[in-house]
Design an enzyme around this catalytic site. Structure first.
Site, PDB file in Angstrom:
ATOM      1  CE  LYS A 194      -1.957   3.147   2.205  1.00  0.00           C
ATOM      2  NZ  LYS A 194      -1.694   4.347   2.097  1.00  0.00           N
ATOM      3  CD  GLU A 268      11.880   2.983  10.388  1.00  0.00           C
ATOM      4  OE1 GLU A 268      11.730   3.822  11.482  1.00  0.00           O
ATOM      5  OE2 GLU A 268      12.118   3.356   9.218  1.00  0.00           O
ATOM      6  CB  CYS A 303      12.809   7.662  11.257  1.00  0.00           C
ATOM      7  SG  CYS A 303      11.960   7.343   9.753  1.00  0.00           S
ATOM      8  CD  GLU A 405       9.809  11.374  13.634  1.00  0.00           C
ATOM      9  OE1 GLU A 405       8.635  10.881  13.934  1.00  0.00           O
ATOM     10  OE2 GLU A 405      10.656  10.725  13.271  1.00  0.00           O
TER      11      GLU A 405
HETATM   12  P1  ADP Z   1       2.617   9.951   8.006  1.00  0.00           P
HETATM   13  O1  ADP Z   1       2.017  10.759   9.053  1.00  0.00           O
HETATM   14  O2  ADP Z   1       4.044  10.031   8.147  1.00  0.00           O
HETATM   15  O3  ADP Z   1       1.745  10.064   6.666  1.00  0.00           O
HETATM   16  P2  ADP Z   1       1.284   7.701   8.527  1.00  0.00           P
HETATM   17  O4  ADP Z   1       1.784   6.671   9.735  1.00  0.00           O
HETATM   18  O5  ADP Z   1      -0.022   8.225   8.727  1.00  0.00           O
HETATM   19  O6  ADP Z   1       2.571   8.724   8.658  1.00  0.00           O
HETATM   20  O7  ADP Z   1       1.363   7.007   7.263  1.00  0.00           O
HETATM   21  C1  ADP Z   1       2.103   5.792   6.822  1.00  0.00           C
HETATM   22  C2  ADP Z   1       1.249   5.065   5.842  1.00  0.00           C
HETATM   23  O8  ADP Z   1       0.401   4.259   6.833  1.00  0.00           O
HETATM   24  C3  ADP Z   1       0.734   5.417   4.807  1.00  0.00           C
HETATM   25  O9  ADP Z   1       0.759   4.742   3.678  1.00  0.00           O
HETATM   26  C4  ADP Z   1      -0.766   5.685   5.351  1.00  0.00           C
HETATM   27  O10 ADP Z   1      -1.708   5.715   4.322  1.00  0.00           O
HETATM   28  C5  ADP Z   1      -0.838   4.097   5.922  1.00  0.00           C
HETATM   29  N1  ADP Z   1      -2.044   4.411   6.984  1.00  0.00           N
HETATM   30  C6  ADP Z   1      -2.605   5.408   7.528  1.00  0.00           C
HETATM   31  N2  ADP Z   1      -3.552   4.783   8.606  1.00  0.00           N
HETATM   32  C7  ADP Z   1      -3.563   3.683   8.372  1.00  0.00           C
HETATM   33  C8  ADP Z   1      -4.230   2.515   8.929  1.00  0.00           C
HETATM   34  N3  ADP Z   1      -5.238   3.112   9.687  1.00  0.00           N
HETATM   35  N4  ADP Z   1      -3.970   1.471   8.624  1.00  0.00           N
HETATM   36  C9  ADP Z   1      -3.106   1.135   7.731  1.00  0.00           C
HETATM   37  N5  ADP Z   1      -2.405   1.907   7.336  1.00  0.00           N
HETATM   38  C10 ADP Z   1      -2.632   3.232   7.347  1.00  0.00           C
END
Ligand code: ADP
Length: 503
Positions: A194, A268, A303, A405
Site C-alpha cells: 500500500k 519502523e 526518522c 519528532e
Molecule cells: P505520516 O504521518 O508520515 O503520513 P502515517 O503513519 O499516517 O504517517 O502513514 C504511513 C502509511 O500508513 C501511509 O501509507 C498511510 O496511508 C498508512 N496508514 C494510515 N492510516 C492507516 C491505517 N489505519 N491502517 C493502515 N495503514 C494506514
C-alpha cells in the site's frame, strides 16, 4: 510478459512530468495496471509548485481483495521455486532497476520535492542495491540439524509466511518499499504494497519494472488512503504478515489490527535521534558529519535525522557558528535542478506542522533561532513548500522541539558538561532509533554506545540505512529489524522443526 494497456513507456524516460501522467489512475495487480474498482482517483501534487502532476487510484477494500487474491494465487508456485532461483529473479530486478535509476530519481524528486542530486538519485541507486543484496541470499534460507537423539533425525527448515502486506510512508518510499519487498520475495512470500498517498507514482513505476521480471501476482501495489485502503490490507484474512513504516500513532493502530489476527508485525516508527559531540572530536569532520546527520538535504524528513545535537561546552559556540555557516552554504531550489541541495516539504499539512514548531521555538523565552539558507527566487516556485532550515539554541529539555519528532529542517543544539548527564538526556526520550557519538576517545565512545537506548549507534559517522546492516528501533521507534540477512530470516519466514524417528 507484461500486459500493458497503460501508456507508460517501456524504455527509461527522463521526462518525469510525462511519466507521472502516464502512470496516473492505476493500481498494479496480477501483472497489470488496473483502475480502482470504484473508479475514483485523487491528485498527486508537485510540492515545489503546488501544481497537480498526475492522479492516483483511490483504493478501498474491494481493490485490496483483488490484490490479495492475486498474491495468494501466485504464492503457491512462487514458494515452490528453488530459493536460489527466486534470488536470481530478484537479482534480475536489480539490473532492471539500475537501467531506470535516472528516471526514478527524477520522478521521485518531482512527486516528493526531494532534491535530485542530494537525495532522489541516491535513493534510486539504493533501491537497486537492496534488490542486488537480497538477490544473492536465496541459499541462506537454510535450516539446522539438531542433535536430538542418535536414531532421530531432527532438522529445521525455513518456510515463507504467505502473503505479506507492506505499508510505506512518503519520505523515502522507494527505499523503504525495497527493504520490505526484496527479502519477503526471496523468502518465498508474495507481496501487496500500500503506497503512501503523497508519493504513489515512482513506486508504481518500480512495480511495473519488477513485473517485467517476476511472475504476475508475486508483487502487487494498491494506492489509497490509510483507513480506506491500508486498514483493509492489514485486516485481510489472507495477509499473514504486516510490515509497516510510518508514524507511532498509526503503528499502534496497525499493531492492534494485526493482534486481532495474531499475525507477526514489523514496525519502523519515528525517532528523535541524538548526536553527541565531544570537544576532542575532529572538528571539521564532525561539522561535515552533522550536516549530513541532520538530513537537511531531505528537509529533515527522516526518522534517523540528528534532531537533538549535544555539544561539549568548550566547543559549543564554535560548533553552532560552523553549523550555521555550513547550512547557509546549502542551496534551496527546484528539486530537479542539479544545483539544488535542499528541496521542499512533502505536503501542506506537514508544512503547517513544521512551521508551528518553528514558531513555538522562536517564541520560547531564551531561545535563539538561527535561520539558514536563502529561499529560492524563481517565481515558478513561489507556491513551493520551502522552509528555511532553523538551528535552535537556548531551548531546554522541556521544549516540545527537543522531545517530539518534527520531521522538518529543524535541529536543536544544546551544550553539555558531563558525559553521564548527556547520556541521561539522550536516553530521556520515548524514541530509540539511532544515535551518533563524535569523539577521539573510543573508551568513552564505546562505553556510551553500549548504554545509549537506540537500535543503531555510530561513532564518528552517521550513515543512512545500509542493505546489509540490521536496522530498527527500540521503545516507541518500533519492533523488529529491517535490512540484513536477519530481516529476511527472522521477519519473513517461520522455522519449522521436522523429526524422523529411524529406530
Ligand atoms: P505520516 O504521518 O508520515 O503520513 P502515517 O503513519 O499516517 O504517517 O502513514 C504511513 C502509511 O500508513 C501511509 O501509507 C498511510 O496511508 C498508512 N496508514 C494510515 N492510516 C492507516 C491505517 N489505519 N491502517 C493502515 N495503514 C494506514
Amino acid at each position: 510478459m507484461l500486459d500493458r494497456p497503460h501508456p507508460t513507456p517501456e524504455a527509461p524516460t527522463l521526462d518525469p512530468f510525462a511519466l507521472a501522467k502516464a502512470l496516473s489512475g492505476a493500481h498494479f495487480i496480477d501483472g497489470r495496471y488496473v483502475p480502482a474498482r470504484s473508479g475514483r482517483t485523487f491528485p498527486v501534487v508537485n510540492p515545489a509548485t503546488g501544481i497537480e502532476i498526475g492522479r492516483a487510484a483511490e483504493g478501498d477494500g474491494a481493490d485490496v481483495d483483488t490484490a490479495v487474491a492475486a498474491a495468494a494465487r501466485a504464492q503457491k508456485e512462487w514458494a515452490k521455486m528453488p530459493a536460489r532461483k527466486r534470488g536470481a529473479l530478484v537479482h534480475a530486478c536489480s539490473a532492471a532497476l539500475k537501467a531506470h535509476v535516472e528516471e526514478l530519481g527524477r520522478l521521485i524528486a518531482l512527486e516528493t520535492g526531494k532534491a535530485l542530486r542530494t537525495e532522489s538519485r541516491v535513493e534510486a541507486n539504493v533501491v537497486a542495491d537492496i534488490f542486488e543484496f537480497y538477490g544473492g541470499l536465496g541459499s541462506e534460507l537454510k535450516g539446522e540439524s539438531v542433535p536430538f537423539a542418535p536414531n532421530v533425525l531432527s532438522v529445521t527448515v525455513r518456510e515463507p509466511l504467505g502473503v505479506v502486506g507492506a505499508i510505506i510512508p512518503w519520505n523515502v518510499p522507494m527505499l523503504l518499499m525495497a527493504l520490505k519487498v526484496a527479502p519477503a520475495l526471496v523468502a518465498g512470500n508474495t507481496v501487496v504494497v500500500k503506497s503512501a498517498e503523497e508519493a504513489p507514482l515512482a513506486v508504481l513505476r518500480i512495480c511495473e519494472i519488477l513485473n517485467r521480471v517476476l511472475p504476475p501476482g508475486v508483487f502487487n501495489m494498491v494506492s489509497g488512503f490509510g483507513p480506506e485502503c491500508g486498514a483493509p490490507l492489514v485486516a485481510h484474512p489472507e495477509v499473514k504478515k504486516v510490515t509497516f513504516t510510518g508514524s507511532v500513532e498509526t503503528g499502534k493502530i496497525v499493531y492492534k489490527a494485526a493482534a486481532e489476527k495474531l499475525i507477526p508485525v514489523t514496525l519502523e516508527l519515528g525517532g528523535k535521534s541524538p548526536m553527541i559531540v565531544f570537544a576532542d572530536c575532529d572538528f571539521e569532520k564532525t561539522v561535515a558529519g552533522a550536516l549530513t546527520s541532520m538530513r537537511f538535504t531531505r528537509q529533515g524528513q527522516s526518522c534517523t535525522a540528528a534532531s537533538r545535537i549535544y555539544v561539549e561546552r568548550p566547543i559549543f559556540e564554535k560548533f553552532v557558528a560552523a553549523m550555521k555557516q555550513a547550512v547557509d552554504g546549502m542551496v534551496m531550489g527546484d528539486p530537479l535542478d542539479e544545483a539544488t541541495d535542499i528541496g521542499t516539504i512533502i505536503s501542506e499539512g506537514q508544512f503547517a506542522k513544521v512551521k508551528s514548531y518553528i514558531e513555538e521555538g522562536t517564541r520560547t523565552p531564551g531561545a535563539v533561532a538561527h535561520v539558514c539558507s536563502a529561499m529560492p527566487k524563481d517565481p515558478a516556485l513561489k507556491k513551493g513548500l520551502f522552509i528555511q532550515p532553523v538551528i535552535f539554541t537556548g531551548l531546554t529539555k522541556e521544549s516540545r522541539l527537543v522531545k517530539e519528532e518534527i520531521f522538518g529542517p529543524v535541529t536543536v543544539i544544546q551544550p553539555f558538561d558531563d558525559a553521564e548527564a548527556v547520556l541521561a538526556e539522550a536516553n530521556d526520550s520515548e524514541y530509540g532509533l539511532a544515535a551518533s557519538l563524535w569523539t577521539n576517545n573510543l573508551k568513552v565512545g564505546l562505553d556510551l554506545a553500549h548504554r545509549l537506548e537506540a537500535g543503531l549507534v555510530q561513532i564518528n559517522q552517521n550513515l543512512v540505512v545500509q542493505a546489509n546492516l540490521s536496522y530498527g528501533g527500540v521503545k516507541s521507534s518500533g519492533l523488529g529489524k529491517e535490512a540484513s540477512l536477519e530481516a529476511m530470516l527472522e521477519h519473513f519466514t517461520h522455522k519449522k522443526t521436522i523429526m524422523v524417528n529411524m529406530a
